[in-house]
Design a protein around this motif. Sequence first.
Motif, mmCIF file in Angstrom:
data_model
loop_
_atom_site.group_PDB
_atom_site.id
_atom_site.type_symbol
_atom_site.label_atom_id
_atom_site.label_comp_id
_atom_site.label_asym_id
_atom_site.label_seq_id
_atom_site.Cartn_x
_atom_site.Cartn_y
_atom_site.Cartn_z
ATOM 1 N N SER A 88 5.707 -81.045 19.847
ATOM 2 C CA SER A 88 5.219 -80.883 21.225
ATOM 3 C C SER A 88 3.730 -80.582 21.271
ATOM 4 C CB SER A 88 5.981 -79.746 21.924
ATOM 5 O OG SER A 88 5.487 -78.466 21.551
ATOM 6 N N ASP B 270 12.425 -75.315 28.276
ATOM 7 C CA ASP B 270 11.805 -74.534 27.204
ATOM 8 C C ASP B 270 12.784 -73.471 26.699
ATOM 9 O OD1 ASP B 270 9.736 -73.880 25.452
ATOM 10 O OD2 ASP B 270 8.741 -72.549 26.866
ATOM 11 N N CYS C 165 15.377 -75.230 24.499
ATOM 12 C CA CYS C 165 14.891 -75.569 23.162
ATOM 13 C C CYS C 165 14.639 -74.323 22.314
ATOM 14 C CB CYS C 165 13.631 -76.427 23.258
ATOM 15 S SG CYS C 165 13.981 -78.139 23.710
ATOM 16 N N HIS C 166 14.156 -73.257 22.918
ATOM 17 C CA HIS C 166 14.010 -72.006 22.161
ATOM 18 C C HIS C 166 15.342 -71.611 21.538
ATOM 19 C CE1 HIS C 166 10.306 -70.552 24.660
ATOM 20 N NE2 HIS C 166 9.939 -71.286 23.622
ATOM 21 N N VAL D 251 8.268 -80.311 24.903
ATOM 22 C CA VAL D 251 9.238 -79.844 23.907
ATOM 23 C C VAL D 251 10.552 -80.616 24.000
ATOM 24 C CG1 VAL D 251 10.680 -77.880 23.251
ATOM 25 C CG2 VAL D 251 8.258 -77.531 23.693
ATOM 26 N N HIS E 68 4.405 -77.644 29.001
ATOM 27 C CA HIS E 68 4.941 -77.305 27.681
ATOM 28 C C HIS E 68 6.430 -77.630 27.547
ATOM 29 C CE1 HIS E 68 5.703 -75.271 23.943
ATOM 30 N NE2 HIS E 68 6.542 -74.434 24.530
ATOM 31 N N GLU F 114 16.607 -74.388 18.850
ATOM 32 C CA GLU F 114 15.832 -74.436 17.611
ATOM 33 C C GLU F 114 16.024 -73.168 16.785
ATOM 34 O OE1 GLU F 114 11.725 -76.267 18.049
ATOM 35 O OE2 GLU F 114 12.406 -76.277 20.145
ATOM 36 N N CYS G 37 11.041 -79.607 17.447
ATOM 37 C CA CYS G 37 10.729 -79.922 18.854
ATOM 38 C C CYS G 37 9.388 -79.320 19.236
ATOM 39 C CB CYS G 37 11.815 -79.394 19.784
ATOM 40 S SG CYS G 37 13.429 -80.132 19.584
ATOM 41 N N HIS G 38 9.193 -78.058 18.873
ATOM 42 C CA HIS G 38 7.924 -77.408 19.195
ATOM 43 C C HIS G 38 6.792 -77.951 18.334
ATOM 44 C CE1 HIS G 38 10.047 -74.612 21.788
ATOM 45 N NE2 HIS G 38 8.879 -74.096 22.138
#
Length: 460
Positions: free
Chosen positions: A326, A235, A238-239, A354, A350, A242, A322-323
């Motif tokens: 998800s 996570d 990806c944060h 993602v 979560h 993105e 991605c989110h």
Amino acid sequence: MLRSMNPISISKVFRRFGPVTSLQSAFFSNAGSPQTEYAVEMACSNIRYGLGVSKEVGKDLVNMKAKKVMVVTDKNLETLPPVQTVRESLELNKVNYEIYSGVRVEPTDQSFADAIDFAKRGNFDSFLAVGGGSVIDTCKAANLYACHPDADLLDFVNAPIGKAKPILTPLKPLIAVTTTAGTGSETTGATIFDYLPLKAKTGIANRALKPTLGIVDPLTLQHLPNRVTCYSGFDVLCHALESFTAIPYNERTPCPTDPALRPAYQGSNPISDVWSKHALSITSKFLESAVNNPDDLNARSQMHLASAFAGIGFGNAGVHLCHGMSYPISGLVKSYTSPDYDPNQPLIPHGLSVIITAPAVFRFTAPACPDRHIEAASLLGADTSNTKRSDAGLVLSDILVKYMDKLKIPNGISDLGFTQDDISALVDGTLPQERVTKISPRKFVRDDLTQMLQESLKIY
């Protein structure tokens, strides 16, 4: 004394976001009313980091003159050292508190409602969350709706699912003690939940929700299981990815007519970039050891910091596809259960939901900002010395797949129980996620989402 910037410095600052003349043009178009965004606003909780700092929260609440505190946690954490440390601090400092431990992992509108009812009945003047993203998000919601007792749940929820009303009334003080290295919720003004009527995640994004103080104490990670550490870490990844590849803030439309209406997710910008890039660099060095070596306190400490850094980055820049995809992946779960989570509750964690589409997403978005995709791949350890801009998506997706394979991520959404027949429903669940999908650097249509999900059925 301030020094003037030379032309080279100015060109570096505006390399991606456009020269000063472009910003002036945007601002003064349409008879002086800007068509596109021209400003970025940085918002973040105060952060305190250090081994053992969670024992200070009792004194913090005394300093805030708290009279009655709602402590929010979950059943698993309630008997573990992170909560016990906090309780000892509260009792030592004679802070009056009540514990709410009914938080659901991956909260729903129903679990939010239960916490909100508890908060309304208790007439609390302060809030304290001890847990991961689910706990902190639930605490934010309890605070928000206790301060707006006549509001309907959907009043503040992001459009088009909710009414996205602005939050103009100050909320009560909220301290967030994060016990996972993943969501970054201790830094952001976002709260996410499963909206059961639509079987999809949605949320509320507003600066008013951000905690007064985020406590990042690596000692709280000592009891974090392998898969929770793994999915939380992805996570973080990806944060950072993105937010770094999101649409530039000065290309986002429309420009708000009132500063109070400027969204929390503003697009990539020079401030968020610093935090997102640093989070990627830390993740590349420490994610694997944090997952596989629970006694490596340094690795877990570094991932705790990376989570906060990525939270500051995406909390202001935003996340995108991605989110966005998800949310229906989690919401439409069938029978999938994960090791280290409740075996009796079908749940796609979560971070897993993602990362599972990330290789396909970044192959799709790369043409919009190839240099950023190449730079991100390099920060994650890929050799990009001879990478062509046309191969930006491939080099980033390849390094992501290597991380996923090494850390035993399931082989695509088919391993989560989805088939080709589910793709249409997953696309339907993604389309309303405009809060995040509009931050995508590349415009998309339904067929693009379909293609990315099809590519995500199998990864290896």
